[in-house]
Design a protein around this motif. Structure first.
Motif, PDB file in Angstrom:
ATOM      1  N   THR A  50       0.944  -1.265  -0.007  1.00  0.00           N
ATOM      2  CA  THR A  50       0.054   0.076  -0.135  1.00  0.00           C
ATOM      3  C   THR A  50       0.899   1.056  -0.057  1.00  0.00           C
ATOM      4  OG1 THR A  50      -0.297  -0.268   2.458  1.00  0.00           O
ATOM      5  CG2 THR A  50      -1.923  -1.133   1.195  1.00  0.00           C
ATOM      6  N   GLY A  51       0.266   2.586  -0.331  1.00  0.00           N
ATOM      7  CA  GLY A  51       0.945   3.703  -0.340  1.00  0.00           C
ATOM      8  C   GLY A  51       1.567   4.176  -1.614  1.00  0.00           C
ATOM      9  N   LEU A  52       1.547   3.139  -2.648  1.00  0.00           N
ATOM     10  CA  LEU A  52       2.282   3.477  -3.876  1.00  0.00           C
ATOM     11  C   LEU A  52       1.563   4.571  -4.463  1.00  0.00           C
ATOM     12  CD1 LEU A  52       2.905   0.135  -5.499  1.00  0.00           C
ATOM     13  CD2 LEU A  52       4.697   1.776  -4.549  1.00  0.00           C
ATOM     14  N   GLN A  53       2.253   5.803  -4.932  1.00  0.00           N
ATOM     15  CA  GLN A  53       1.723   7.096  -5.607  1.00  0.00           C
ATOM     16  C   GLN A  53       2.208   6.981  -6.985  1.00  0.00           C
ATOM     17  OE1 GLN A  53       2.531  10.414  -3.350  1.00  0.00           O
ATOM     18  NE2 GLN A  53       1.364   9.638  -1.710  1.00  0.00           N
ATOM     19  N   ALA A  54       1.953   5.860  -7.810  1.00  0.00           N
ATOM     20  CA  ALA A  54       2.440   5.818  -9.103  1.00  0.00           C
ATOM     21  C   ALA A  54       1.304   5.626 -10.147  1.00  0.00           C
ATOM     22  CB  ALA A  54       3.242   4.546  -9.192  1.00  0.00           C
ATOM     23  N   PRO A  55       1.475   5.844 -11.421  1.00  0.00           N
ATOM     24  CA  PRO A  55       0.493   5.680 -12.464  1.00  0.00           C
ATOM     25  C   PRO A  55       0.117   4.201 -12.503  1.00  0.00           C
ATOM     26  CG  PRO A  55       2.262   7.194 -13.259  1.00  0.00           C
ATOM     27  CD  PRO A  55       2.592   6.556 -11.913  1.00  0.00           C
ATOM     28  N   GLU A  56      -1.204   4.101 -12.827  1.00  0.00           N
ATOM     29  CA  GLU A  56      -1.825   2.620 -12.850  1.00  0.00           C
ATOM     30  C   GLU A  56      -0.812   1.769 -13.609  1.00  0.00           C
ATOM     31  OE1 GLU A  56      -5.699   0.235 -13.857  1.00  0.00           O
ATOM     32  OE2 GLU A  56      -5.765   2.415 -13.655  1.00  0.00           O
ATOM     33  N   ALA A  57      -0.205   2.269 -14.837  1.00  0.00           N
ATOM     34  CA  ALA A  57       0.400   1.485 -15.660  1.00  0.00           C
ATOM     35  C   ALA A  57       1.672   1.191 -15.050  1.00  0.00           C
ATOM     36  CB  ALA A  57       0.859   2.270 -17.160  1.00  0.00           C
ATOM     37  N   GLU A  58       2.346   1.967 -14.537  1.00  0.00           N
ATOM     38  CA  GLU A  58       3.608   1.849 -13.695  1.00  0.00           C
ATOM     39  C   GLU A  58       3.425   0.784 -12.613  1.00  0.00           C
ATOM     40  OE1 GLU A  58       6.952   4.183 -10.973  1.00  0.00           O
ATOM     41  OE2 GLU A  58       6.010   5.183 -12.920  1.00  0.00           O
ATOM     42  N   ARG A  60       0.951  -1.603 -12.338  1.00  0.00           N
ATOM     43  CA  ARG A  60       0.758  -2.899 -13.233  1.00  0.00           C
ATOM     44  C   ARG A  60       2.077  -3.551 -13.615  1.00  0.00           C
ATOM     45  NH1 ARG A  60      -4.325  -4.263 -13.185  1.00  0.00           N
ATOM     46  NH2 ARG A  60      -5.993  -2.728 -13.062  1.00  0.00           N
ATOM     47  N   GLN A  61       3.132  -2.602 -14.109  1.00  0.00           N
ATOM     48  CA  GLN A  61       4.413  -3.204 -14.553  1.00  0.00           C
ATOM     49  C   GLN A  61       5.155  -3.826 -13.239  1.00  0.00           C
ATOM     50  OE1 GLN A  61       5.936  -3.823 -17.543  1.00  0.00           O
ATOM     51  NE2 GLN A  61       3.816  -3.151 -18.370  1.00  0.00           N
ATOM     52  N   LEU A  62       5.098  -3.101 -12.303  1.00  0.00           N
ATOM     53  CA  LEU A  62       5.727  -3.481 -10.825  1.00  0.00           C
ATOM     54  C   LEU A  62       5.014  -5.017 -10.576  1.00  0.00           C
ATOM     55  CD1 LEU A  62       7.608  -3.147  -8.460  1.00  0.00           C
ATOM     56  CD2 LEU A  62       5.568  -1.902  -7.436  1.00  0.00           C
ATOM     57  N   LEU A  63       3.935  -4.955 -10.594  1.00  0.00           N
ATOM     58  CA  LEU A  63       3.034  -6.229 -10.266  1.00  0.00           C
ATOM     59  C   LEU A  63       3.304  -7.162 -11.202  1.00  0.00           C
ATOM     60  CD1 LEU A  63       0.769  -7.705  -8.763  1.00  0.00           C
ATOM     61  CD2 LEU A  63      -0.908  -6.912 -10.411  1.00  0.00           C
ATOM     62  N   LYS A  64       3.752  -7.034 -12.440  1.00  0.00           N
ATOM     63  CA  LYS A  64       3.966  -8.042 -13.316  1.00  0.00           C
ATOM     64  C   LYS A  64       5.290  -8.682 -12.903  1.00  0.00           C
ATOM     65  CE  LYS A  64       4.131  -9.069 -18.311  1.00  0.00           C
ATOM     66  NZ  LYS A  64       4.048  -8.452 -19.506  1.00  0.00           N
ATOM     67  N   ARG A  65       6.453  -7.698 -12.546  1.00  0.00           N
ATOM     68  CA  ARG A  65       7.753  -8.205 -12.115  1.00  0.00           C
ATOM     69  C   ARG A  65       7.448  -9.074 -10.738  1.00  0.00           C
ATOM     70  NH1 ARG A  65       8.899  -2.851 -13.760  1.00  0.00           N
ATOM     71  NH2 ARG A  65       9.036  -2.243 -11.543  1.00  0.00           N
ATOM     72  N   LEU A  66       6.923  -8.613  -9.870  1.00  0.00           N
ATOM     73  CA  LEU A  66       6.587  -9.122  -8.563  1.00  0.00           C
ATOM     74  C   LEU A  66       6.155 -10.566  -8.843  1.00  0.00           C
ATOM     75  CD1 LEU A  66       5.502  -6.472  -6.351  1.00  0.00           C
ATOM     76  CD2 LEU A  66       7.533  -7.352  -6.096  1.00  0.00           C
ATOM     77  N   LYS A  67       5.021 -10.778  -9.798  1.00  0.00           N
ATOM     78  CA  LYS A  67       4.508 -12.172  -9.947  1.00  0.00           C
ATOM     79  C   LYS A  67       5.530 -13.012 -10.571  1.00  0.00           C
ATOM     80  CE  LYS A  67       0.414 -11.610 -12.049  1.00  0.00           C
ATOM     81  NZ  LYS A  67      -0.714 -11.402 -12.714  1.00  0.00           N
ATOM     82  N   ALA A  68       6.281 -12.480 -11.331  1.00  0.00           N
ATOM     83  CA  ALA A  68       7.257 -13.493 -12.203  1.00  0.00           C
ATOM     84  C   ALA A  68       8.278 -13.628 -11.156  1.00  0.00           C
ATOM     85  CB  ALA A  68       7.780 -12.360 -13.355  1.00  0.00           C
ATOM     86  N   GLY A  69       8.967 -12.709 -10.433  1.00  0.00           N
ATOM     87  CA  GLY A  69       9.900 -13.199  -9.513  1.00  0.00           C
ATOM     88  C   GLY A  69       9.638 -13.940  -8.271  1.00  0.00           C
TER      89      GLY A  69
END
Length: 107
Positions: A50-58, A60-69
């Motif tokens: 929680t607390g991320l102040q990032a655009p939704e696209a950014e 989602r990219q972080l989520l994608k990297r976390l899921k893959a990792g």
């Protein structure tokens, strides 16, 4: 003095709001919290970010990297990233690598 001489708020330019200089806080200054929880998940363990102040696209990219990792599933809902399972250490390492300063919340 004639009536109506005061003109500070009479023009349309005086009613305009100033533009915000920056909509997002720099990554190193954001209050990002990583915690594991079972609340509302049917007893399943979930890691939330929680607390991320990032655009939704950014985000989602972080989520994608976390899921893959971590090799698990996850979602992005209402500005909160949720990963299935206990992946606090991996999430904190990935956030630090991206320039955030995360803190572990909860127990």
């Amino acid at each position: 003095m004639a009536k109506g001489g005061w003109r500070e708020f009479s023009g349309p330019e005086s009613l305009q709001r100033p533009e915000a200089a920056s909509a997002t806080t720099p990554r190193g200054l954001q209050k990002v919290r990583v915690q594991r929880t079972r609340a509302g998940k049917g007893g399943k363990l979930v890691t939330t970010i929680t607390g991320l102040q990032a655009p939704e696209a950014e985000a989602r990219q972080l989520l994608k990297r976390l899921k893959a990792g971590t090799g698990t599933g996850g979602t992005f809902k209402d500005g909160v990233i949720e990963l299935q399972g206990d992946h606090v250490a991996a999430a904190m390492a990935a956030l630090e690598k991206d320039g955030y300063r995360p803190k572990q919340a909860g127990g």
